[in-house]
Motif scaffolding. Structure first.
Motif, PDB file in Angstrom:
ATOM      1  N   MET A   1       0.271   1.822   6.634  1.00 55.98           N
ATOM      2  CA  MET A   1      -1.035   1.981   5.998  1.00 55.98           C
ATOM      3  C   MET A   1      -1.617   3.370   6.258  1.00 55.98           C
ATOM      4  O   MET A   1      -2.238   3.965   5.374  1.00 55.98           O
ATOM      5  CB  MET A   1      -1.980   0.891   6.486  1.00 55.98           C
TER       6      MET A   1
ATOM      7  N   ASP B   1      -7.155  -4.481   5.095  1.00 57.31           N
ATOM      8  CA  ASP B   1      -7.162  -3.030   5.263  1.00 57.31           C
ATOM      9  C   ASP B   1      -7.841  -2.691   6.585  1.00 57.31           C
ATOM     10  O   ASP B   1      -8.742  -3.412   7.043  1.00 57.31           O
ATOM     11  CB  ASP B   1      -7.900  -2.355   4.105  1.00 57.31           C
TER      12      ASP B   1
ATOM     13  N   ARG C   1       0.834  -1.206   0.000  1.00 58.86           N
ATOM     14  CA  ARG C   1       0.000   0.000   0.000  1.00 58.86           C
ATOM     15  C   ARG C   1       0.872   1.260   0.000  1.00 58.86           C
ATOM     16  O   ARG C   1       0.593   2.220  -0.724  1.00 58.86           O
ATOM     17  CB  ARG C   1      -0.904   0.021   1.235  1.00 58.86           C
TER      18      ARG C   1
END
Length: 329
Positions: A88, A312, A34
Motif C-alpha cells: 500500500m 486503507d 491497490r
C-alpha cells in the motif's frame, strides 16, 4: 511532537482490532489490488549487499510519469516485501512519482536460500550494502527510506550511519519503530498472548525452513523450535551472533537512551499511544531531538492506523506524504 489527526471510527479504536486487521487476508487482498491498479512495472531483483551477502527485493517503477525520487521500504520482523503495508505504501509512492524498492531482509519472504547464516537484528551492514546498491541503480534520483516496526528501527539506524556509509539519504520515516528491544520483549511477554504466539509461530517456521536448506550449518533439533520467545532468542544469540548474551544483543540494535539525538538527517516518526507491542512512553524524549518530528496518535495499535472499512491505512498515506514533501519539493 504533534498530535496526530488520525481518528478511526469507534469500531476500529481497539488497538487489537487495528493490529489484527492490518495483517488480515482481506487487507492483503486490498493491498494487491491497490498496487496493481497503479501504472508501474515490478521487477524482482537480487542485490549484492557486500561480503558475499545477497538480499532480494522488488523494484517498482511508474510508467505514467518520469520518476522523480527513490524510496527504499523496509518491512517489520517476519514480514516481507509483500506485506500489506509495504504494497500500500508502494502504491502511494508510485503515484507520487517515486521509484520504490521493497527490500526483503535476510530470511524473509522467499529468500532463505540466498545466505547460509541466520537473520538477526544486528545485521545492519548488509542492509546498508543493499541500500547502496539500490542508490547506485538510480544515481540521479533523491533517495529516502521508510520502515515499519523493526524496519523502522533499521531505517533510523540507516539514517545514523548514512553520511559515514556514503549513503545519499535525504530523509527517513518510521512507523511504530522499535526503540528498546528489551522493553518490547517484555511487552510481548506480559501483553495479550496472541502477539507472542504469532511471532513465535512465524519464527519457528522460518528456522525450520533454514534448517532444511542448510542442514550442515543448522543441525538443531525440534526441541529448539519448541522454546518460547525469550529462550529461543537467547539460544540464537549465543550460537549465531557473536554477542555474549541477550542483553548485549538487544543493546546492539537499540536506538533508545539518546542514540537518536545526533541523527544527521531529518526523520519523521509516527507512533500510536495504544501500541500493544512497543511502549509509547519511550517516544516522549524524541520530540526534543533536533532532527526528529514525532507524530503521536491516540489510536492505531501496532502498525495498524486503519481508517475504515476499506482497510486503507493512515500510516501508508503518512509515509508517502512525508517523503514526497522533501524529495519532490
Amino acid at each position: 511532537m504533534t498530535a496526530s489527526p488520525f481518528a478511526p471510527p469507534a469500531w476500529l479504536r481497539s488497538p487489537h482490532v487495528q493490529s489484527v486487521l492490518s495483517s488480515s487476508p482481506l487487507r492483503a487482498l486490498r493491498a494487491r489490488q491497490r498496487l496493481h491498479a497503479v501504472p508501474a512495472t515490478h521487477l524482482p531483483m537480487v542485490l549484492d549487499a557486500g561480503d558475499g551477502v545477497r538480499l532480494q527485493g522488488v523494484a517498482s517503477t511508474p510508467t505514467d510519469q518520469p520518476p522523480r525520487a527513490l524510496a527504499l521500504l523496509l518491512h517489520g520482523w517476519e514480514g516481507s516485501s509483500a506485506s500489506s503495508y509495504m504494497r500500500m505504501t508502494a502504491a502511494r509512492l508510485l503515484r507520487a512519482g517515486f521509484v520504490v524498492f521493497r527490500l526483503d531482509f535476510r530470511d524473509h519472504g522467499d529468500s532463505h536460500h540466498l545466505n547460509e547464516g541466520l537473520f538477526h537484528s544486528n545485521r545492519l551492514d548488509e542492509v546498508i550494502g543493499a541500500a547502496r546498491a539500490v542508490a547506485a541503480r538510480w544515481p540521479g534520483l533523491p533517495m529516502c527510506a521508510a520502515g515499519f516496526s523493526l524496519g523502522g528501527n533499521f531505517a533510523l539506524r540507516l539514517a545514523l550511519r548514512a553520511p559515514d556509509a556514503g549513503l545519499p539519504l535525504r530523509r527517513v520515516a518510521a512507523v511504530c519503530p522499535l526503540l528498546d528491544p528489551g522493553r518490547t520483549m517484555t511487552a510481548m511477554e506480559t501483553g495479550p498472548a496472541f502477539y507472542l504466539r504469532y511471532f513465535e509461530h512465524k519464527w519457528r517456521r522460518s528456522l525450520a525452513r533454514k534448517r532444511a536448506l542448510f542442514p550442515q550449518a543448522h543441525a538443531f533439533g525440534d526441541e529448539v523450535l519448541r522454546l518460547r520467545m525469550r529462550p529461543l532468542t537467547d539460544w540464537m544469540v549465543r550460537r549465531y551472533t557473536g554477542f555474549a548474551d541477550l542483553d548485549a544483543y538487544f543493546d546492539g540494535y537499540s536506538i533508545a537512551g539518546g542514540r537518536l539525538q545526533a541523527l544527521p538527517i531529518p526523520a519523521d516518526v509516527l507512533m500510536a499511544e495504544d501500541d500493544p507491542v512497543i511502549p509509547a512512553d519511550e517516544f516522549a524524549h524524541l520530540a526534543g531531538y533536533p532532527n526528529i518530528a514525532l507524530e503521536l496518535a491516540a489510536h492505531g495499535g501496532h502498525c495498524g492506523f486503519l481508517e475504515g472499512a476499506s482497510l486503507d491505512g493512515y500510516g501508508e498515506r503518512w509515509v508517502a506524504a512525508r517523503l514526497a514533501a522533501v524529495a519532490l519539493g
